[in-house]
Design an enzyme around this catalytic site. Structure first.
Site, short mmCIF file in Angstrom:
data_model
loop_
_atom_site.label_atom_id
_atom_site.label_comp_id
_atom_site.label_asym_id
_atom_site.label_seq_id
_atom_site.Cartn_x
_atom_site.Cartn_y
_atom_site.Cartn_z
N ASP A 9 -26.02 2.39 -4.98
CA ASP A 9 -25.48 3.43 -5.84
C ASP A 9 -25.42 4.81 -5.20
O ASP A 9 -24.86 5.73 -5.77
CB ASP A 9 -26.28 3.52 -7.14
CG ASP A 9 -26.19 2.25 -7.96
OD1 ASP A 9 -25.16 1.55 -7.84
OD2 ASP A 9 -27.14 1.95 -8.69
N GLY A 54 -23.22 1.00 -11.46
CA GLY A 54 -23.79 2.29 -11.19
C GLY A 54 -24.98 2.63 -12.06
O GLY A 54 -25.65 3.63 -11.85
#
Length: 162
Positions: A9, A54
């Site tokens: 991420d 995410g």
């Protein structure tokens, strides 16, 4: 001893990029391209929504959106979602669709907790379950266009199944 972050991420301070971040952004751009094709082939009022991974970080969604150049709206967890009003997502999408005939929306999977609430449930890995923001946006966009007296063809893409 070396510590290597276990995240793609790119949400860890003190490093430029985490392993896999560039690859995940490239894969996300492929999904965004598919959403654009779906939206532009369903004129008028075609909308493609892509949900990207995410969790609580919108880096993949933001970088993929900027890199593609095709995204009209990007929703990330770091910025609260405003649906209506002068700065709302829905009036913005309405205008983009009226200008181009279609629109592309990217939603980071962790966005929208302020709209849908935080879950107390956890998945098999022990991570907090996230709200279904992509499906929720599909529903509210369809309803918004219906209230305006028009139909919208909204396609939802979850690249984790691609």
């Amino acid at each position: 001893v070396a510590g290597i972050p276990k995240t793609i991420d790119n949400d860890v301070d003190h490093i430029d990029r985490s392993f896999g971040f560039i690859s995940s952004v490239e894969a996300a751009q492929s999904a965004i391209c598919s959403a654009k094709v779906e939206a532009s082939c369903n004129l008028p009022n075609g909308i493609g929504i892509v949900k990207l991974m995410g969790r609580s970080s919108g880096f993949i969604a933001a970088h993929a959106s900027l890199g593609s150049g095709d995204v009209d709206l990007c929703l990330i967890p770091e910025v609260p979602i405003v649906l209506d009003g002068p700065t709302g997502c829905l009036p913005h999408l309405w205008k983009r669709v009226k200008d181009k005939g279609y629109a592309v929306v990217v939603v980071a999977e962790g966005a929208g907790e302020e709209l849908l609430g935080e879950s107390t449930e956890v998945d098999a890995s022990g991570n907090k379950k996230l709200p279904q923001i992509g499906q929720h946006m599909k529903k509210v966009i369809t309803e918004y266009f219906h209230e305006k007296g028009e139909e919208a063809t909204v396609k939802y893409i979850d690249p984790s199944y691609m």
